[in-house]
Design a protein around this motif. Structure first.
Motif, PDB file in Angstrom:
ATOM      1  N   ASP A  56       0.641  -1.117  -0.060  1.00 34.05           N
ATOM      2  CA  ASP A  56      -0.123  -0.063  -0.048  1.00 34.05           C
ATOM      3  C   ASP A  56       0.860   1.439  -0.110  1.00 34.05           C
ATOM      4  N   TYR A  57       1.557   1.550  -1.092  1.00 32.92           N
ATOM      5  CA  TYR A  57       2.234   2.817  -1.273  1.00 32.92           C
ATOM      6  C   TYR A  57       1.976   3.761  -2.347  1.00 32.92           C
ATOM      7  N   GLN A  58       1.854   4.922  -2.091  1.00 32.35           N
ATOM      8  CA  GLN A  58       1.366   6.065  -3.125  1.00 32.35           C
ATOM      9  C   GLN A  58       2.576   6.889  -3.206  1.00 32.35           C
ATOM     10  N   PRO A  59       2.819   7.394  -4.720  1.00 33.03           N
ATOM     11  CA  PRO A  59       3.675   8.500  -4.692  1.00 33.03           C
ATOM     12  C   PRO A  59       3.885   9.145  -3.864  1.00 33.03           C
ATOM     13  N   VAL A  60       4.932   9.789  -3.553  1.00 31.75           N
ATOM     14  CA  VAL A  60       5.375  10.852  -2.591  1.00 31.75           C
ATOM     15  C   VAL A  60       6.109  11.815  -3.343  1.00 31.75           C
ATOM     16  N   THR A  61       5.877  13.010  -2.992  1.00 32.17           N
ATOM     17  CA  THR A  61       7.124  14.257  -3.485  1.00 32.17           C
ATOM     18  C   THR A  61       7.334  14.836  -2.483  1.00 32.17           C
ATOM     19  N   VAL A  62       8.904  14.934  -2.203  1.00 36.07           N
ATOM     20  CA  VAL A  62       9.461  15.690  -1.327  1.00 36.07           C
ATOM     21  C   VAL A  62      10.417  16.576  -1.804  1.00 36.07           C
ATOM     22  N   PHE A  63      10.499  17.891  -1.656  1.00 42.05           N
ATOM     23  CA  PHE A  63      11.060  18.982  -2.161  1.00 42.05           C
ATOM     24  C   PHE A  63      11.497  18.809  -3.698  1.00 42.05           C
ATOM     25  N   GLY A  64      10.242  18.688  -4.223  1.00 48.17           N
ATOM     26  CA  GLY A  64      10.268  18.331  -5.737  1.00 48.17           C
ATOM     27  C   GLY A  64      10.663  17.135  -6.344  1.00 48.17           C
ATOM     28  N   VAL A  65      10.932  16.305  -5.280  1.00 48.05           N
ATOM     29  CA  VAL A  65      11.572  14.849  -5.837  1.00 48.05           C
ATOM     30  C   VAL A  65      10.502  13.908  -5.893  1.00 48.05           C
ATOM     31  N   THR A  66       9.931  13.073  -6.623  1.00 51.47           N
ATOM     32  CA  THR A  66       8.625  12.173  -6.629  1.00 51.47           C
ATOM     33  C   THR A  66       9.487  10.881  -6.601  1.00 51.47           C
ATOM     34  N   PHE A  67       8.949  10.179  -5.518  1.00 54.14           N
ATOM     35  CA  PHE A  67       9.295   8.761  -5.373  1.00 54.14           C
ATOM     36  C   PHE A  67       8.026   7.832  -5.581  1.00 54.14           C
ATOM     37  N   SER A  68       7.922   6.903  -6.567  1.00 55.43           N
ATOM     38  CA  SER A  68       7.000   5.913  -6.735  1.00 55.43           C
ATOM     39  C   SER A  68       6.961   4.798  -5.948  1.00 55.43           C
ATOM     40  N   GLU A  69       8.267   4.549  -5.112  1.00 47.35           N
ATOM     41  CA  GLU A  69       8.312   3.694  -4.419  1.00 47.35           C
ATOM     42  C   GLU A  69       9.642   3.742  -3.274  1.00 47.35           C
ATOM     43  N   ALA A  70       9.469   3.249  -2.143  1.00 53.66           N
ATOM     44  CA  ALA A  70      10.399   3.753  -1.136  1.00 53.66           C
ATOM     45  C   ALA A  70      11.634   3.385  -1.428  1.00 53.66           C
ATOM     46  N   PRO A  71      12.701   4.331  -1.271  1.00 55.35           N
ATOM     47  CA  PRO A  71      14.169   3.937  -1.665  1.00 55.35           C
ATOM     48  C   PRO A  71      14.835   2.848  -0.850  1.00 55.35           C
ATOM     49  N   GLN A  72      15.597   1.937  -1.408  1.00 54.54           N
ATOM     50  CA  GLN A  72      16.035   0.821  -0.757  1.00 54.54           C
ATOM     51  C   GLN A  72      17.506   1.101  -0.584  1.00 54.54           C
ATOM     52  N   THR A  73      18.312   2.023  -1.307  1.00 51.85           N
ATOM     53  CA  THR A  73      19.613   2.394  -1.031  1.00 51.85           C
ATOM     54  C   THR A  73      19.951   3.768  -0.741  1.00 51.85           C
ATOM     55  N   ILE A  74      20.411   4.277   0.045  1.00 50.20           N
ATOM     56  CA  ILE A  74      20.489   5.782   0.350  1.00 50.20           C
ATOM     57  C   ILE A  74      22.083   6.096   0.615  1.00 50.20           C
ATOM     58  N   VAL A  75      22.468   7.340  -0.227  1.00 44.92           N
ATOM     59  CA  VAL A  75      23.657   7.916   0.346  1.00 44.92           C
ATOM     60  C   VAL A  75      23.350   8.994   0.912  1.00 44.92           C
ATOM     61  N   THR A  76      23.928   9.433   2.058  1.00 46.41           N
ATOM     62  CA  THR A  76      23.685  10.820   2.562  1.00 46.41           C
ATOM     63  C   THR A  76      25.102  11.412   2.981  1.00 46.41           C
ATOM     64  N   LEU A  77      25.096  12.617   2.400  1.00 44.92           N
ATOM     65  CA  LEU A  77      26.258  13.360   2.690  1.00 44.92           C
ATOM     66  C   LEU A  77      26.316  14.327   3.670  1.00 44.92           C
ATOM     67  N   SER A  78      25.032  14.625   4.269  1.00 45.41           N
ATOM     68  CA  SER A  78      24.863  15.619   5.414  1.00 45.41           C
ATOM     69  C   SER A  78      24.935  14.785   6.764  1.00 45.41           C
ATOM     70  N   PRO A  79      25.676  15.254   7.722  1.00 42.78           N
ATOM     71  CA  PRO A  79      25.341  14.726   9.163  1.00 42.78           C
ATOM     72  C   PRO A  79      24.157  14.994   9.902  1.00 42.78           C
ATOM     73  N   ALA A  80      23.488  15.830   9.344  1.00 48.34           N
ATOM     74  CA  ALA A  80      22.118  15.878  10.060  1.00 48.34           C
ATOM     75  C   ALA A  80      21.219  14.966   9.410  1.00 48.34           C
ATOM     76  N   SER A  81      21.046  14.913   8.054  1.00 51.36           N
ATOM     77  CA  SER A  81      20.315  13.930   7.357  1.00 51.36           C
ATOM     78  C   SER A  81      20.800  12.400   7.743  1.00 51.36           C
ATOM     79  N   THR A  82      22.002  12.279   7.727  1.00 54.22           N
ATOM     80  CA  THR A  82      22.285  10.796   8.413  1.00 54.22           C
ATOM     81  C   THR A  82      21.752  10.785   9.823  1.00 54.22           C
TER      82      THR A  82
END
Length: 134
Positions: free
Chosen positions: A32-58
Protein backbone atom coordinates in the motif's frame (compact mmCIF):
# COMPACT_ATOMS: atom_id res chain seq x y z
CA UNK A 1 -41.79 21.34 -0.58
CA UNK A 2 -42.51 18.20 -2.55
CA UNK A 3 -39.36 18.79 -4.64
CA UNK A 4 -37.20 19.03 -1.53
CA UNK A 5 -38.71 15.87 -0.10
CA UNK A 6 -38.18 14.03 -3.40
CA UNK A 7 -34.57 15.26 -3.62
CA UNK A 8 -33.91 14.19 -0.02
CA UNK A 9 -35.37 10.73 -0.64
CA UNK A 10 -33.34 10.35 -3.84
CA UNK A 11 -30.15 11.32 -1.98
CA UNK A 12 -30.91 8.81 0.80
CA UNK A 13 -31.58 6.06 -1.74
CA UNK A 14 -28.30 6.87 -3.52
CA UNK A 15 -26.36 6.77 -0.27
CA UNK A 16 -28.07 3.51 0.67
CA UNK A 17 -27.09 1.94 -2.64
CA UNK A 18 -23.50 3.13 -2.24
CA UNK A 19 -23.35 1.52 1.18
CA UNK A 20 -24.36 -1.82 -0.35
CA UNK A 21 -21.20 -2.01 -2.43
CA UNK A 22 -18.68 -4.47 -1.01
CA UNK A 23 -15.40 -2.99 0.16
CA UNK A 24 -12.53 -4.64 -1.71
CA UNK A 25 -10.08 -6.55 0.46
CA UNK A 26 -6.48 -5.28 0.24
CA UNK A 27 -4.11 -7.55 -1.63
CA UNK A 28 -1.38 -8.61 0.85
CA UNK A 29 1.00 -9.16 -2.08
CA UNK A 30 0.64 -5.56 -3.25
CA UNK A 31 2.21 -2.92 -0.96
CA UNK A 32 0.00 0.00 0.00
CA UNK A 33 2.31 2.73 -1.29
CA UNK A 34 1.35 5.94 -3.00
CA UNK A 35 3.83 8.19 -4.84
CA UNK A 36 5.29 10.85 -2.57
CA UNK A 37 6.90 14.15 -3.56
CA UNK A 38 9.47 15.66 -1.18
CA UNK A 39 11.18 18.96 -2.02
CA UNK A 40 10.26 18.50 -5.69
CA UNK A 41 11.52 14.89 -5.93
CA UNK A 42 8.87 12.23 -6.55
CA UNK A 43 9.29 8.70 -5.24
CA UNK A 44 7.06 6.00 -6.68
CA UNK A 45 8.45 3.51 -4.17
CA UNK A 46 10.48 3.64 -0.98
CA UNK A 47 14.23 4.01 -1.63
CA UNK A 48 16.12 0.83 -0.79
CA UNK A 49 19.64 2.29 -0.95
CA UNK A 50 20.63 5.75 0.29
CA UNK A 51 23.79 7.83 0.19
CA UNK A 52 23.73 10.67 2.71
CA UNK A 53 26.33 13.43 2.57
CA UNK A 54 24.91 15.58 5.36
CA UNK A 55 25.58 14.74 9.03
CA UNK A 56 22.15 16.08 10.05
CA UNK A 57 20.39 13.97 7.43
CA UNK A 58 22.40 10.91 8.43
CA UNK A 59 21.36 11.30 12.07
CA UNK A 60 17.74 11.87 11.06
CA UNK A 61 17.73 8.73 8.87
CA UNK A 62 19.26 6.72 11.72
CA UNK A 63 16.61 7.95 14.16
CA UNK A 64 13.96 6.83 11.66
CA UNK A 65 15.51 3.35 11.70
CA UNK A 66 16.92 3.52 8.17
CA UNK A 67 20.60 2.76 8.86
CA UNK A 68 20.30 -0.53 6.96
CA UNK A 69 19.44 1.40 3.76
CA UNK A 70 22.45 3.74 4.04
CA UNK A 71 25.12 2.40 1.67
CA UNK A 72 27.31 5.50 1.51
CA UNK A 73 28.05 8.56 3.64
CA UNK A 74 29.98 11.80 3.67
CA UNK A 75 33.22 12.03 5.66
CA UNK A 76 31.50 14.08 8.37
CA UNK A 77 28.67 11.58 8.83
CA UNK A 78 30.08 9.64 11.78
CA UNK A 79 27.06 9.53 14.09
CA UNK A 80 25.59 7.16 15.08
CA UNK A 81 28.34 4.60 15.53
CA UNK A 82 26.81 2.27 12.91
CA UNK A 83 28.00 4.73 10.26
CA UNK A 84 31.66 3.88 10.89
CA UNK A 85 31.41 0.77 8.70
CA UNK A 86 29.58 2.53 5.85
CA UNK A 87 31.52 3.46 2.69
CA UNK A 88 32.72 7.09 2.62
CA UNK A 89 32.17 8.97 -0.64
CA UNK A 90 33.93 12.28 -0.04
CA UNK A 91 32.41 15.36 1.53
CA UNK A 92 29.21 17.23 0.90
CA UNK A 93 31.21 20.03 -0.70
CA UNK A 94 33.28 17.63 -2.82
CA UNK A 95 31.63 14.23 -3.22
CA UNK A 96 33.56 11.52 -5.04
CA UNK A 97 31.02 10.94 -7.80
CA UNK A 98 32.69 7.75 -9.07
CA UNK A 99 32.63 6.16 -5.60
CA UNK A 100 29.10 7.41 -4.99
CA UNK A 101 27.73 6.06 -8.29
CA UNK A 102 29.52 2.74 -7.79
CA UNK A 103 27.20 2.15 -4.80
CA UNK A 104 24.16 2.41 -7.11
CA UNK A 105 21.97 4.32 -4.63
CA UNK A 106 18.30 5.07 -5.24
CA UNK A 107 18.71 8.52 -3.70
CA UNK A 108 21.45 10.89 -2.53
CA UNK A 109 20.46 13.13 0.39
CA UNK A 110 22.35 16.41 0.73
CA UNK A 111 21.92 19.88 2.24
CA UNK A 112 23.97 21.87 -0.27
CA UNK A 113 23.25 22.01 -3.97
CA UNK A 114 25.47 19.95 -6.25
CA UNK A 115 27.03 21.30 -9.42
CA UNK A 116 25.18 20.93 -12.70
CA UNK A 117 27.68 18.33 -13.92
CA UNK A 118 27.21 16.31 -10.69
CA UNK A 119 23.43 16.49 -11.04
CA UNK A 120 23.70 15.41 -14.68
CA UNK A 121 25.76 12.36 -13.68
CA UNK A 122 23.18 11.41 -11.07
CA UNK A 123 20.39 11.91 -13.59
CA UNK A 124 22.16 9.73 -16.18
CA UNK A 125 22.48 6.98 -13.56
CA UNK A 126 18.79 7.46 -12.59
CA UNK A 127 19.73 8.43 -9.03
CA UNK A 128 17.48 10.97 -7.34
CA UNK A 129 19.09 13.94 -5.57
CA UNK A 130 17.14 15.13 -2.54
CA UNK A 131 18.33 18.51 -1.31
CA UNK A 132 17.06 18.99 2.25
CA UNK A 133 17.26 22.58 3.50
CA UNK A 134 19.34 23.12 6.62
Amino acid sequence: MLRRLTAALAALMFLGLCACQPIPEPDPEEPDYQPVTVFGVTFSEAPQTIVTLSPASTEMLARLGLTEQIVGRGEGCTYPEEMEGVTTVGTEAEPDMDALLALEPDVVIIQRPLSISQLERLNEAEVKALIVPA
